[in-house]
Design a protein around this motif. Structure first.
Motif: not given
Length: 339
Positions: A252-262, A268-279
């Motif tokens: 599922a996804t949250l409307g307020a987050l800026d997600y990566p393309p994948e 993948s764990p790289a998805t969390d890396v992307h989100l953590a640095h957006g945070l």
């Protein structure tokens, strides 16, 4: 048609909980009616659903609504008892409202997490699996234990009146002294001092390294899902309902987050890396120094294969901090009074 502002005005005009939820119910039917009323109002003014020009109004109304509902629950005694595999749990006062579930106190040791809709049962089931796998890894790597919620029981509940099934998780309530980064951001709207956020980010990277080791991607790293203990410098990554196995689309996804393309293809764990640095950028705002912005940008590229692993980033982030601030020192951190 009722607008966000109309609902917000109804909430603002309430002088006591009973104005919104009726008399403090002592029977289950009255309690359920009050809960349904709360859910309708909360959905109408939830900040994630508000338009750009209504976010502030919705946020204030949502905070006030939660306060009134907690007061109402404190008067209305718990009448719902849930039977899990290892014990029974009385549903007490509202502790927090998540994206798909409400969390209620149960005594002093437990939090009962109940999905608001049956469609979210699969997400709570995913959380169970993720937390079990993480606990298994933490049994071998003790340094991981403090960073994650503890799943202490599960409940498969069927409502006698409606026949609806709920997949309910019972979590450890070791949250005394913890606040969310959402609360921290509200206390520091102009951004945190990067030296204060440094320890929070370092510990979050440890969380991500542990999740990757267990074979899970969190996919919902937001200010509401990261808990910190200001004085003890503790960090807990909560909100595992959206957890997903690597290689699958996000559960599922949250409307307020800026997600990566994948995110809708194969996380993948790289998805969390992307989100953590957006945070990181969100929490620092304009106070983020240029080298830290460059560091974050390198972790948020469009190709997940080119993003660093969380475990490798621990050393790289330490090197960045050394270059920016020199020798590290313990920095006491407290929220302003009243937060």
């Amino acid at each position: 048609m009722t607008t966000v502002r109309d609902t917000a005005e109804t909430i603002r005009a309430a002088r006591r909980p009973e104005d919104l939820f009726g008399s403090a119910a002592t029977d289950s039917a009255g309690r359920q009616a009050g809960r349904r009323r709360y859910h309708r109002l909360a959905a109408a003014v939830h900040p994630d659903r508000a338009g750009a020009g209504e976010a502030a109004v919705a946020g204030d109304a949502f905070i006030r609504l939660v306060q009134l509902y907690r007061q109402w629950l404190a008067v209305a005694p718990a009448t719902i008892e849930l039977a899990g595999k290892y014990g029974s749990y009385a549903v007490g006062e509202l502790h927090a409202r998540g994206s798909v579930a409400d969390l209620y106190r149960s005594g002093t040791d437990s939090i009962v997490k109940i999905p608001r809709r049956t469609q979210a049962n699969r997400l709570l089931a995913g959380e169970r699996n993720a937390l079990r796998d993480i606990a298994a890894v933490a049994a071998e790597h003790a340094w991981l234990r403090p960073y994650f919620p503890e799943l202490i029981d599960t409940v498969d509940h069927r409502d006698a009146a409606t026949g609806e099934h709920r997949a309910i998780n019972v979590l450890g309530a070791h949250t005394t002294g913890f606040v969310t980064l959402e609360q921290v951001r509200a206390a520091y709207p102009n951004g945190l001092d990067p030296r204060d956020y440094a320890w929070m980010h370092r510990r979050l990277l440890r969380c991500l390294a542990g999740a990757a080791l267990a074979g899970w991607v969190h996919t919902a790293i937001s200010p509401a899902n990261v808990l910190i203990h200001p004085r003890q410098h503790g960090v807990v990554l909560a909100g595992w309902s959206f957890a997903t196995r690597p290689g699958a689309p996000a559960a599922a996804t949250l409307g307020a987050l800026d997600y990566p393309p994948e995110i809708r293809d194969a996380v993948s764990p790289a998805t969390d890396v992307h989100l953590a640095h957006g945070l990181l950028l969100t929490m620092l705002g304009d106070r983020a120094p240029a080298p830290m912005r460059t560091f974050a940008a390198g972790c948020r590229g469009s190709d997940p294969r080119l993003r660093p692993d969380a475990a490798d980033l621990l050393g790289e982030f330490d090197d960045l901090l050394d270059r920016l601030y020199g020798q590290r020192r313990f920095r006491p951190f407290e929220l302003p009074k009243g937060q």
